[in-house]
Structures are given as C-alpha cells and as structure tokens.
Design an enzyme around this catalytic site. Structure first.
Site, PDB file in Angstrom:
ATOM      1  N   ASP A 187      38.345 -19.717   5.035  1.00 54.46           N
ATOM      2  CA  ASP A 187      39.553 -19.321   4.303  1.00 54.46           C
ATOM      3  C   ASP A 187      39.614 -19.936   2.912  1.00 54.46           C
ATOM      4  OD1 ASP A 187      42.135 -19.113   6.876  1.00 54.46           O
ATOM      5  OD2 ASP A 187      39.982 -18.732   7.003  1.00 54.46           O
ATOM      6  N   HIS A 189      42.343 -18.633   0.671  1.00 53.36           N
ATOM      7  CA  HIS A 189      43.772 -18.522   0.415  1.00 53.36           C
ATOM      8  C   HIS A 189      44.147 -18.745  -1.042  1.00 53.36           C
ATOM      9  CE1 HIS A 189      45.377 -17.604   4.296  1.00 53.36           C
ATOM     10  NE2 HIS A 189      44.759 -18.622   4.867  1.00 53.36           N
ATOM     11  N   ASP A 216      40.550 -14.088   4.666  1.00 56.87           N
ATOM     12  CA  ASP A 216      41.688 -14.839   4.113  1.00 56.87           C
ATOM     13  C   ASP A 216      41.417 -15.321   2.694  1.00 56.87           C
ATOM     14  OD1 ASP A 216      43.512 -16.394   6.891  1.00 56.87           O
ATOM     15  OD2 ASP A 216      43.059 -14.318   6.411  1.00 56.87           O
ATOM     16  N   ASP A 219      46.763 -14.824  -0.409  1.00 57.60           N
ATOM     17  CA  ASP A 219      48.016 -15.357   0.142  1.00 57.60           C
ATOM     18  C   ASP A 219      48.072 -16.869   0.084  1.00 57.60           C
ATOM     19  OD1 ASP A 219      48.625 -12.883   2.776  1.00 57.60           O
ATOM     20  OD2 ASP A 219      49.399 -13.040   0.721  1.00 57.60           O
ATOM     21  N   ARG A 220      49.260 -17.364  -0.086  1.00 58.91           N
ATOM     22  CA  ARG A 220      49.581 -18.795  -0.114  1.00 58.91           C
ATOM     23  C   ARG A 220      49.185 -19.479  -1.420  1.00 58.91           C
ATOM     24  NH1 ARG A 220      51.340 -20.277   5.134  1.00 58.91           N
ATOM     25  NH2 ARG A 220      50.269 -19.225   6.811  1.00 58.91           N
ATOM     26  N   ASN A 248      42.891 -11.952   8.626  1.00 62.25           N
ATOM     27  CA  ASN A 248      44.200 -11.409   8.985  1.00 62.25           C
ATOM     28  C   ASN A 248      45.135 -11.329   7.778  1.00 62.25           C
ATOM     29  OD1 ASN A 248      44.324 -14.332   9.250  1.00 62.25           O
ATOM     30  ND2 ASN A 248      46.389 -14.036  10.026  1.00 62.25           N
ATOM     31  N   HIS A 249      44.795 -12.022   6.705  1.00 60.68           N
ATOM     32  CA  HIS A 249      45.619 -11.921   5.506  1.00 60.68           C
ATOM     33  C   HIS A 249      45.184 -10.800   4.571  1.00 60.68           C
ATOM     34  CE1 HIS A 249      48.568 -15.266   5.564  1.00 60.68           C
ATOM     35  NE2 HIS A 249      47.768 -15.687   6.519  1.00 60.68           N
ATOM     36  N   HIS A 300      36.563 -13.561  11.520  1.00 64.33           N
ATOM     37  CA  HIS A 300      37.589 -14.417  10.952  1.00 64.33           C
ATOM     38  C   HIS A 300      38.362 -15.219  12.004  1.00 64.33           C
ATOM     39  CE1 HIS A 300      40.692 -15.955   8.343  1.00 64.33           C
ATOM     40  NE2 HIS A 300      41.589 -15.507   9.199  1.00 64.33           N
ATOM     41  N   ARG A 423      51.140 -16.321  17.436  1.00 70.89           N
ATOM     42  CA  ARG A 423      50.660 -15.634  16.241  1.00 70.89           C
ATOM     43  C   ARG A 423      51.190 -14.211  16.257  1.00 70.89           C
ATOM     44  NH1 ARG A 423      46.996 -18.404  12.490  1.00 70.89           N
ATOM     45  NH2 ARG A 423      45.526 -19.642  13.684  1.00 70.89           N
ATOM     46  N   HIS A 450      40.216 -19.194  10.129  1.00 73.44           N
ATOM     47  CA  HIS A 450      41.575 -18.899  10.601  1.00 73.44           C
ATOM     48  C   HIS A 450      42.449 -20.116  10.856  1.00 73.44           C
ATOM     49  CE1 HIS A 450      44.517 -16.072  12.063  1.00 73.44           C
ATOM     50  NE2 HIS A 450      44.349 -16.282  13.346  1.00 73.44           N
TER      51      HIS A 450
END
Lengths: 705, 163
Positions: A187, A189, A216, A219-220, A248-249, A300, A423, A450
């Site tokens: 990830d 992010h 991922d 995001d964030r 998943n993002h 992921h 989740r 993840h």
C-alpha cells in the site's frame, strides 16, 4: 534485595570522603553507579516502547472501527440510489448520475481530452504519447517541485492506460528467468515521499528493475493523484516490467470517503468530474492478481475458501466497479420490511466490531450483514413517492464475491474461513485455507498487503503468507516503517525497510513516540466526544447518586461497552480523565477540553454530537449532491438529504430542528447553504491545543496524574 | 496511580491482576496467552518496577516454560502479582540517580562527554548494546554542545507520566 540500598550506603560513604579529599571512585563504586543508570535508562526505554505499542493499538482500533462505518455508508448509497430520484422534481436523478452513470463506460472518450487546450503559461510537464523516459523523468521532477499535471495530460494518460489495461487478463503471470529480481511493494495510499524513496533506494522501474505494486495507491495521503499518475506512466512506458494489482481503495465509493475524490476535485476544478469518471473505469480494469513463476501469488487483500484462480481468471473484472455496490437481487427475493429491520439491526446491535487484531481472533461473528441490497418503490417516509426502475444490470454475485474476497480479506490465526464482518467484505482466512489454496494451485507463497504493519512487513501462517506495506508513518510520524520485497530466481523473499522523515534532524525515539501518541490520543478523545451522551448514560448507571464519580473499573467498563475499542483503558486513564482525591474517576472530565468549532446557536449538544459523528458521511453526501462543486446546495436538498439520512440510520432528529438549522445557516437568505461552513461547526476543537509544542507537551504530561 | 484507600483487598488484587493482564496482552501477538521471553523486561518495567538485568534473569528462570523462549500468563500472573504487592523492584530515587552520575563525572564538570558515558555504559555494569548506546546518546545529548547534562536529563525523563 537490590543494588539500590548498597549504592546508597556506598555513595553516602563517598560523600564523606569527598569532604576530605577528592579521590577517584573505586571500580566497585563505578560499576554500581553504571548499573543504576543502566537500570533506570532501560526502564525508561521500556516504558517508551509500551507507549508506542498502545499508541499503535489506538490507531489500529480506530481505523478498523472507522471501516465498519463503510458498510453503513455503502448500504446507504444503495438505498439512496434505489429510492431517491428527482430531488426537486425537475432535474435528473443527481445521485444516480454520479453513482451509476448512464453513459456507456466503453464509449470512446478520446474526445474528452483532445479538445482541451493547454495554455502557454502552463509550466508543468507536457507529455507526448507514446511515453518515453524523458516524459516520466519530467513527471518525477515536476512532482518533486509540487507541480500539478495539466488535466489534458491526465485524461490522455488515463485514456491510454485504459486501452492498455483492457488487453490484460485478470491474473498476470510473471517469470524471473528474464529478469534479475522482481520488487514487490504494498500500500502506498497517496504517499509520494515513500514512492520516491523506493525509487531512490531500489531504482526506477525498467527492464532491469521490474516492479509489482500491490494496490491501494490512492486515498488517505495527500498526493494520491501524483502517485497514481507516476504508476500509470511507468505502466505505459514499460508494460512488461511494471505491474499493478487492484486494491480495495481502487474503488470510486471508497474514494468518496477516503479522500481521493476530494483531492481530484481540488486539484482539477474544471475537469475533475471527467477525470474521476475515467479513474473509475481504469480502476475496475486493473488486474486483480499476479503470479510469479507459478509459485508466488500476489493479491491485495487475501483469499477465501471459495477463491478459485481458474474461475477468477475467467470473469469480467471490469463489471465490479465497486465492492460496495452489492449485486442486485431479483424483486421476489426482497422484502422491504426485512431490509429495513436488517439495516437498523446492523447499526444498533453492531456485534461485529472486533477492533484489534487480537480480538478479532476472539470474536468471529457470522452475521449476514451484507444482504442489504435494496430495491423498492414507494417509500412511505419520502416526500416524493416515485417508482424506480432497477437502474443497472444485475451483477453475478459469485463473480462479485471472487473479486471482493481477493481485495478485502485478512489472514487470521485460527483455522477456518469466516466473513470479515467489520471490513464489510471479504473473509478472515486461516492457515488451513492458505494451505489448501497453495496446494491446489501448486503455489508456495502468498504475498498480500491491505494491513499496516509496524515493521512494514509481517509473516504469518507459518511463513506461507507475507503482508507487505509500503506507506511509512501511516498513522503518524514515527508510527511504522514501510517495506518492499525482492525475489529472484530462487524465489526467496528479501525485505527492505525504510522510513520517510519529514525533518532533517533525526528525531529521537522519544520525540517520535510523543508525536504519534499525541495524535492517537487526540483521535481517541474525539471518539469519546462523539459518543458523549451514550457514555454519560453509561456512567450515570453506575452513579445513581449523581456524585459525578465512578470507580476506575466502572469507567473502563463503560468505555469498552460504548466505544467497543479493545484498548488498555486503565493505562490510558491519566490522559483521558481526572481522578478525585479518593481515587475514583470524575467522568465529566473526559469531555472537558473539547468543544465544537464554530458555535451555532440552534445546535443543541445532541445534534452536535450526531453531526460530528457522521461528519465524514454527511460531507460525502453533500459533495455528491453539489454537482457543480460550488459549495452550495439548496435548502430543500439539504432537508431531503437530512431526513433520508436520519431515517436510514434510525437516528431521531426533530424535523423542525433541522429546518431551524437550515434556515439559520442560510446566512444571506437566498435559499442556498454553504455547507462547508455548516460542516465547520462540527469539527472538534481541542481547547488545550497550543501552537507551542513544549506547552502542549507539558500540559499533556501534567494532565491528570 | 492512587487507587482508593477504601477499596477492599479483593478489589485491589483484582485491579492488580487487570493491570498485569493488560500489559501482558500488549505483547501477546498470537492471542494465546504467551509472550516472547525477550519482552518480559519491557512488561515488568511498564508495570512500574526497576529490576536489574540480574533480577530479570532470576524472574525469567522462575516463569519460563522450560527454555521454550515463551512465558505463559498462568505463570507470569502469580509471580508478577507477588512482585507488585511486595514492591520488589522499587523505583530509583532521583537523588540517588544524581549521585550515580556524579560518581561517573570524575572531574565534576556537571556534564558527561559522550565518549565517557559510552565507556561506562558499554563496559561497566550490565553493558548496553551498540543500539542502546546510540539511542541513549541521540536522546540525551544536548544538541548544540553534544554533551550530556545529566541533571537536566534526570528531571526531563522523570516528568514522563506514570502509566
């Protein structure tokens, strides 16, 4: 026992000596002094380590608890989409426009970028397709200088990426025989610094340095756009040596909540919508798995006991636009009453919130919470009753599950496979599930991401599963390292760790722990604030005589029950609440140093608390409604949204209170609300925060001893 | 940390058990009530005790599962309860600590050079590892003068909130 007393005697002896004459201390004394200092210092470091650990627990608990809300939000989206048409009776369905575009996703969008003119004054990179190394170098340089790529090039890049991805299978097969070593990253992010650090340490993507990025990307973090542009650019440049798995993002509904949508709209005010639309397509086209030498599987999230790589290879992956849009069910299978009850039960009972990795292994629940797909007509509590045709074609539930499992699952310690209830998607898979899958497909290792890990990576299931996470300082400066894996022909993974540092001077461990701890505690206090009334109810049950106090045990019990965060409350107590002289907790003190941002007179404390708790969700919904991104929505829209939202959540908010609120926020009385201002009121302010770091440190230290 | 004096011995014992369990659980990664023996020092320190390395070795010998490298809560809990109730490894008073530093500060400078401190910490007593030493120097040395003003350090590190 102990050195303590003997040193005391000896140093006292020494003092006497000193008065007489200065003598060098004997070796025995020196040794005793050294031991004392070592003991003291080691204890200090151990306490620091303890603080680091519980800080980590706080962040993880809150993050997991936050993701639980995801389920709620997505079921609300489904609900809105299926039922909420024509807000003001005139225009087209605002919600469905964004959530489920009518436009054919495969429609050639070449037109959307070729008409965009890039002004002379634009000083950023000008890409030419097909891309060359000079283009990617230009992008790297530009992003390091905080420049933004022009929308025209973004769209063109995305269009080209989409064309390329369409040709790729769901599962990519790689071989180490043509390359030295393959680098696998987890990830990111939106952390551009981490990506640049990896490129710096390990080399830029090339034929000699192939990469797999395991989802991922967005995001964030604040630089999701830059990160994903770079990754796609290298993908276009070296399609055989750069491989991206979907995370998943990479999902437009997640993006709405976790910041990517906002970032795009802020950086691209004019063309943001189109860019987001293309991202949606591109994300759903990303491959979902990579296999190296037929032996190492990279996905992921993880797997489930239903995961079948052959089936996974065969499905049409692009059809699963978002994991959070549940597959449609036929009307006969639906019962609106049951769905309503289910949704309410989901929110109220909420038995599925194991919050730390320790307790999810303890509390595996198997509630069928995901069966909330609603599709109905004639909602009695809506103002406009309209019949809604089913908006989109039904997705095959099995196909949806294959993809969601691979993107959302987490490994667990116990055997078996259970739904990942907090989740809201995927499973918890045990070592037996891993073993079975690896055997079935002749694999020897599963690499996944993840989950954030303190050291950047972690092994489990007897070494058959590796978690790799590449965003260092994920929760806060100093919270964790990032890492990447390199595998060569012998297929033995080697780990490389790093940590991005914002300051040039090396921070001491103490400073890093303090910073992370401060941040965690603030987040925790906001949680307390957001559940104030429930907590007060709980406290008052133990305090029938209204003394304002409960015992420490009772205090801890209430917090645990209401917040459902598995944290060491007793240990945290000095940071959260004050003790009375008799050793009991003055529970009101938990809420003392926090208050709302801008006080609005119409806002009662109950309303404030509710709005604060759902602030993010409300913001997202407003953003959807505010199609032209003007920051304004009509009062009518505001009211409708609010009513729907509160009905869906079963939160009882007086209609007239909302109307009052709406009217009072409409400052210039023109019928529209600046919702940014509205939301400002529900930001929590920590009253004891100070610009002076030493002051706030001292204050937090002395807080409640 | 002052619990109520009015609490019965029973409640007090139960609170002690809860504290011990909470500290233990922080390191119980596999959720099976065992921790790696190497974490025991940290756990004991975090419960407010100041054992020496020798004290730790003795304690571990008592509670370890036959050199397995793991310690089970079942054995840790009673042993640790005893330690806490008997105040077995009491904290080091500040003035004692100061005297210890003064012993090492042979020339009475009021501070220690990094090389001096390193020599003592890595060669005397229960020696530090290189990693421990580096962290100590980074943490305690004054940034400008690059010496350790031990009086300030003692005060600074002592204000940390007790857990």
């Amino acid at each position: 026992m102990g050195c303590g007393t003997s040193v005391a005697t000896e140093t006292q002896g020494k003092r006497v000596e000193r008065d007489e004459a200065v003598q060098t201390p004997g070796p025995a004394l020196t040794m005793k002094a050294a031991v004392l200092i070592q003991r003291w210092y080691r204890r200090y470091m151990a306490r620091l380590e303890m603080r680091r650990r519980y800080t980590w627990n706080i962040f993880q608990s809150i993050e997991y608890a936050g993701e639980q809300d995801q389920l709620q939000l997505s079921s609300f989206f489904s609900f809105m989409l299926d039922n909420f048409t024509q807000l003001n009776g005139n225009g087209p369905d605002l919600i469905s426009q964004l959530l489920d575009p009518v436009v054919d996703p495969w429609l050639d969008r070449e037109i959307c970028y070729s008409l965009i003119l890039v002004p002379e004054s634009y000083s950023g990179p000008r890409l030419s397709f097909p891309l060359s190394v000079s283009d990617t170098n230009a992008l790297l340089a530009a992003f390091k200088e905080q420049q933004t790529l022009h929308a025209r090039y973004v769209l063109q890049l995305l269009y080209e990426t989409k064309k390329l991805l369409k040709q790729m299978p769901n599962i990519i097969h790689l071989s180490t025989s043509y390359t030295k070593e393959i680098t696998i990253c987890g990830d990111l992010h939106g952390r551009l610094d981490d990506l640049l650090l990896i490129f710096y340490k390990n080399g830029l993507p090339s034929a000699e340095t192939p990469y797999v990025f395991n989802g991922d990307f967005v995001d964030r973090g604040k630089k999701s756009v830059e990160v994903v542009i770079l990754l796609f650019a290298y993908l276009l440049l070296y399609p055989d040596n750069m491989h991206l798995n979907r995370g998943n993002h990479e999902d437009y509904i997640m993006n709405l909540r976790y910041g990517f949508t906002k970032e795009v709209m802020q950086k691209y005010k004019t063309h943001g919508q189109e860019i987001l639309q293309l991202f949606q397509d591109v994300f759903s086209l990303l491959p979902v798995a990579t296999v190296i030498d037929g032996k190492i599987l990279i996905v992921h999230g993880g797997i489930s006991d239903q995961t079948n790589l052959d089936f996974l290879s065969s499905i049409e992956r692009h059809k699963v636009k978002s994991a959070l849009r549940f597959p449609k069910r036929s009307l006969e299978q639906l019962d609106i009453g049951q769905s309503c009850r289910l949704t309410k039960r989901l929110r109220l009972t909420d038995g599925s919130r194991p919050s730390s990795s320790r307790s999810h292994s303890k509390n595996q629940r198997t509630q069928n919470q995901r069966r909330c797909g609603l599709s109905r007509q004639d909602m009695p509590f809506l103002d406009s009753l309209t019949s809604v045709p089913l908006p989109s074609p039904p997705q095959n539930e099995q196909e949806w599950k294959q993809i969601v499992d691979v993107l959302w699952s987490d490994p667990k310690i116990q055997e078996g496979c259970s739904p990942n209830t907090f989740r809201g998607g995927g499973c918890y898979f045990g070592p037996d599930v891993t073993q079975r899958l690896l055997l079935q497909h002749g694999l020897q290792l599963l690499i996944r991401s993840h989950e954030c890990k303190q050291e950047g990576y972690e092994l489990c299931h007897g070494g058959q599963v590796i978690t790799i996470f590449s965003a260092s300082n994920y929760y806060e400066e100093g919270s964790n390292r990032g890492a990447y894996i390199k595998v060569g022909r012998e297929l033995v993974p080697r780990f490389y760790q790093y940590q991005v540092s914002r300051t040039t001077r090396k921070l001491t461990l103490t400073q890093r722990v303090r910073a992370a701890e401060g941040s965690a505690l603030r987040a925790l206090k906001e949680k307390l604030f957001a559940h104030r009334s429930e907590l007060m109810c709980g406290f008052q049950e133990y305090d029938q005589n209204y003394t304002g106090r409960v015992s420490v045990s009772e205090w801890a019990l209430v917090l645990e029950a209401v917040l459902r965060l598995d944290l060491p409350w007793r240990t945290l107590r000095p940071h959260l609440a004050r003790l009375a002289p008799d050793g009991s907790v003055e529970y009101q003190s938990c809420f003392e140093d926090m208050g709302p941002g801008i006080p609005l007179p119409q806002v009662t404390s109950n309303l404030a608390e509710t709005l604060f708790r759902y602030r993010t969700d409300i913001e997202i919904i407003f953003n959807i409604i505010d199609k032209d991104h003007s920051g304004l929505i009509s009062i009518e829209e505001f009211r409708h949204t609010w009513r729907l939202f509160s009905a869906h959540l079963g939160v009882a908010i007086d209609d007239s209170a909302i109307d009052d609120l709406a009217r009072s926020i409409d400052f210039n009385k023109d019928g529209s609300i600046d919702f940014t201002e509205f939301l400002e009121a529900f930001r929590v302010v920590h009253k004891l925060d100070s610009k002076d770091p030493h002051l706030s440190e001292k204050m937090s230290r002395k807080k409640y001893s | 940390m002052a619990e109520s004096n009015n609490q019965s011995a029973e409640t007090k014992l139960s609170d002690v058990h809860k504290r011990i369990k909470a500290a233990f659980e922080t390191f119980d990664n596999a959720a099976n009530n065992t921790v790696d023996v190497r974490e025991i020092g940290t756990i004991i320190y975090s419960l407010g005790c100041f054992p020496s390395q020798a004290d730790l070795h003795d304690f571990i010998a008592e509670v370890e599962e036959d050199h397995s490298g793991y310690i089970h809560l079942d054995r840790f809990l009673p042993a640790m309860t005893k330690v806490l109730l008997e105040h077995k490894f009491p904290p080091i008073p500040k003035d004692l600590l100061l005297q210890a530093f003064e012993v090492l500060d042979k020339d009475n400078k009021g501070y220690l050079e990094p090389e001096e401190l390193t020599k003592y910490m890595t060669q005397e007593g229960e020696p530090f590892t290189q990693e421990e030493m580096e962290e100590m120097l980074t943490g305690l040395a004054d940034h400008e003068r690059n010496v350790i003003y031990y009086k300030d350090v003692i005060n600074q590190l002592a204000i940390d909130p007790d857990m």
